[in-house]
Write an enzyme that holds these catalytic residues in place. Structure first.
Site, mmCIF file in Angstrom:
data_model
loop_
_atom_site.group_PDB
_atom_site.id
_atom_site.type_symbol
_atom_site.label_atom_id
_atom_site.label_comp_id
_atom_site.label_asym_id
_atom_site.label_seq_id
_atom_site.Cartn_x
_atom_site.Cartn_y
_atom_site.Cartn_z
ATOM 1 N N HIS A 44 23.990 -2.210 -0.375
ATOM 2 C CA HIS A 44 22.880 -2.669 -1.694
ATOM 3 C C HIS A 44 22.609 -1.236 -2.319
ATOM 4 O O HIS A 44 21.538 -1.042 -3.116
ATOM 5 C CB HIS A 44 21.902 -3.408 -1.038
ATOM 6 C CG HIS A 44 22.589 -4.991 -0.949
ATOM 7 N ND1 HIS A 44 22.780 -5.145 0.747
ATOM 8 C CD2 HIS A 44 22.804 -6.097 -1.662
ATOM 9 C CE1 HIS A 44 24.122 -6.126 0.459
ATOM 10 N NE2 HIS A 44 23.336 -6.646 -0.321
ATOM 11 N N ASP A 173 15.203 -9.136 8.086
ATOM 12 C CA ASP A 173 16.203 -8.605 6.181
ATOM 13 C C ASP A 173 17.140 -9.194 7.317
ATOM 14 O O ASP A 173 17.989 -8.374 7.385
ATOM 15 C CB ASP A 173 15.625 -7.511 5.970
ATOM 16 C CG ASP A 173 16.272 -7.489 4.565
ATOM 17 O OD1 ASP A 173 17.412 -8.349 4.567
ATOM 18 O OD2 ASP A 173 16.832 -6.707 3.363
ATOM 19 N N MET A 174 17.190 -10.724 7.368
ATOM 20 C CA MET A 174 18.953 -11.464 7.914
ATOM 21 C C MET A 174 19.348 -11.615 6.927
ATOM 22 O O MET A 174 19.075 -12.762 6.177
ATOM 23 C CB MET A 174 18.218 -11.929 8.976
ATOM 24 C CG MET A 174 18.088 -12.861 8.881
ATOM 25 S SD MET A 174 17.302 -13.232 10.592
ATOM 26 C CE MET A 174 16.785 -15.039 10.169
ATOM 27 N N TRP A 225 25.912 -23.285 14.436
ATOM 28 C CA TRP A 225 25.355 -24.684 13.889
ATOM 29 C C TRP A 225 23.919 -24.514 13.708
ATOM 30 O O TRP A 225 23.362 -25.531 12.120
ATOM 31 C CB TRP A 225 25.203 -25.860 14.521
ATOM 32 C CG TRP A 225 24.984 -26.357 15.798
ATOM 33 C CD1 TRP A 225 23.249 -26.165 15.615
ATOM 34 C CD2 TRP A 225 25.731 -25.628 17.598
ATOM 35 N NE1 TRP A 225 23.117 -26.853 17.396
ATOM 36 C CE2 TRP A 225 24.608 -25.546 18.041
ATOM 37 C CE3 TRP A 225 26.856 -25.007 17.151
ATOM 38 C CZ2 TRP A 225 24.701 -25.283 19.193
ATOM 39 C CZ3 TRP A 225 27.373 -24.805 18.932
ATOM 40 C CH2 TRP A 225 26.249 -24.936 19.569
ATOM 41 N N LYS A 226 23.188 -24.003 14.055
ATOM 42 C CA LYS A 226 21.450 -23.833 13.730
ATOM 43 C C LYS A 226 21.508 -22.664 12.275
ATOM 44 O O LYS A 226 20.738 -23.004 11.219
ATOM 45 C CB LYS A 226 21.183 -23.129 14.425
ATOM 46 C CG LYS A 226 21.226 -24.100 16.080
ATOM 47 C CD LYS A 226 19.844 -23.378 16.775
ATOM 48 C CE LYS A 226 20.070 -23.865 18.604
ATOM 49 N NZ LYS A 226 19.270 -23.497 19.123
ATOM 50 N N GLY A 300 12.762 -3.068 11.494
ATOM 51 C CA GLY A 300 12.463 -2.447 10.691
ATOM 52 C C GLY A 300 12.436 -1.462 11.271
ATOM 53 O O GLY A 300 12.274 0.067 10.181
#
Length: 328
Positions: A44, A173-174, A225-226, A300
């Site tokens: 990014h 950050d995911m 599924w979570k 981080g």
């Protein structure tokens, strides 16, 4: 290869100003892209920059646009992003959330009709640098099959939680997919296998081949599924709080990944009082390697190391991506 940070930022600035974008806007956008690569989020940073330029040329990102307030209620505000650069809209919204939290203890700003914010951690860091807990999330185009399904119907809707800390902020950050699509593109470009399965190939098998996963568009949600459920709930929250478009509407509009919805939450905290608690939790976590010689890092921590190395030795860039930007 590695190049100096200022050279990288200057190249971004050159391309943006050639599009007759105002100097202050060009500089703000160039800084965010350069910072992303500096901190190791190449997908990014440099690698995403040509796509950003393409969106500007196609009129999907409007550089001169600014957000407009739609409504407010106590510590909650709604804004319309007017398709301005997503990074600048996001910075603006987190700044508004910080100001609301100063007076109310908490601030929540939701924005519709905005664009890709690039690295979401940028805005968590923005809150942490101001001494506040920051939480933000966004919806995306459909790129993730719901658990039990085979067709993309969910977004990989990134979630960021940042906690201010002396000596290095904790910044989770995911994406809700096991790997962000930016990371999959990075592995594909480098012809590397994923460390763990990240999605399904065209035969329905779990795969570590980034190219095969990108081809099927069947990424694997975190926690199976979570993760599927978390993605759905984040889309619901962004849509309801902003009054904007959902993953379904964004995807079926056929306008690429633009006009997304985002939420920014800021919480006031007593940093002096909490410092010992934070260090206690982190230090205890780091003792959990047992017989393993692997280092345990808090979210981080590796970013801070990468930043330090980038500023000292130069920012790592993919040579092909660098030449592509220089040719713009």
């Amino acid at each position: 290869m590695r190049i100096p940070y200022q050279q990288l930022k200057a190249e971004f600035n050159r391309v943006l100003t050639r599009l007759d974008i105002k100097d202050n806007i060009a500089d703000a956008c160039a800084t965010i892209f350069a910072d992303n690569s500096r901190d190791g989020v190449y997908s990014h940073g440099l690698n995403r920059f040509p796509t950003f330029i393409e969106y500007i040329k196609e009129g999907l990102v409007l550089p001169d646009a600014t957000p407009a307030k739609v409504s407010s209620f106590g510590a909650i505000e709604q804004w319309d992003g007017n398709l301005a650069p997503g990074m600048l809209n996001a910075q603006f919204c987190m700044d508004r959330a910080i100001n609301l939290a100063k007076d109310n203890g908490i601030g929540c700003v939701a924005i519709k009709n905005t664009n890709h914010w690039m690295r979401g951690g940028t805005y968590g860091l923005q809150a942490a640098e101001a001494g506040y807990i920051g939480i933000c999330f966004t919806n995306t185009i459909a790129n993730l099959p719901p658990w039990g399904g085979t067709e993309p119907r969910l977004g990989n809707n990134p979630l960021i939680i940042a906690v201010p800390r002396q000596g290095g902020h904790v910044v989770l950050d995911m994406a809700i997919s096991q790997y962000s699509f930016g990371k999959l593109w990075q592995y594909e470009a480098q012809h590397k296998e994923l460390p763990v399965p990240g999605g399904y190939d065209n035969e329905g098998n779990l795969s570590t081949d980034a190219a095969a996963i990108l081809a099927t568009k069947r990424a694997l949600p975190i926690g199976f599924w979570k993760g599927s459920g978390l993605s759905l709930v984040l889309d619901l929250l962004t849509t309801l709080l902003s009054g904007g478009d959902s993953t379904s509407v964004i995807t079926q509009s056929g306008r690429k990944e633009t006009g997304v919805s985002q939420v920014f939450i800021c919480i006031k905290t007593d940093n002096d009082k909490n410092a010992l608690l934070i260090d206690e939790i982190i230090n205890y976590t780091k003792t959990g390697n047992g017989e393993s010689h692997n280092e345990i890092l808090f979210p981080g921590e590796n970013m801070l190391r990468t930043r330090e190395q980038s500023l000292k030795e130069g920012v790592w860039v993919d040579e092909r991506a660098w030449e592509k930007v220089k040719a713009l």
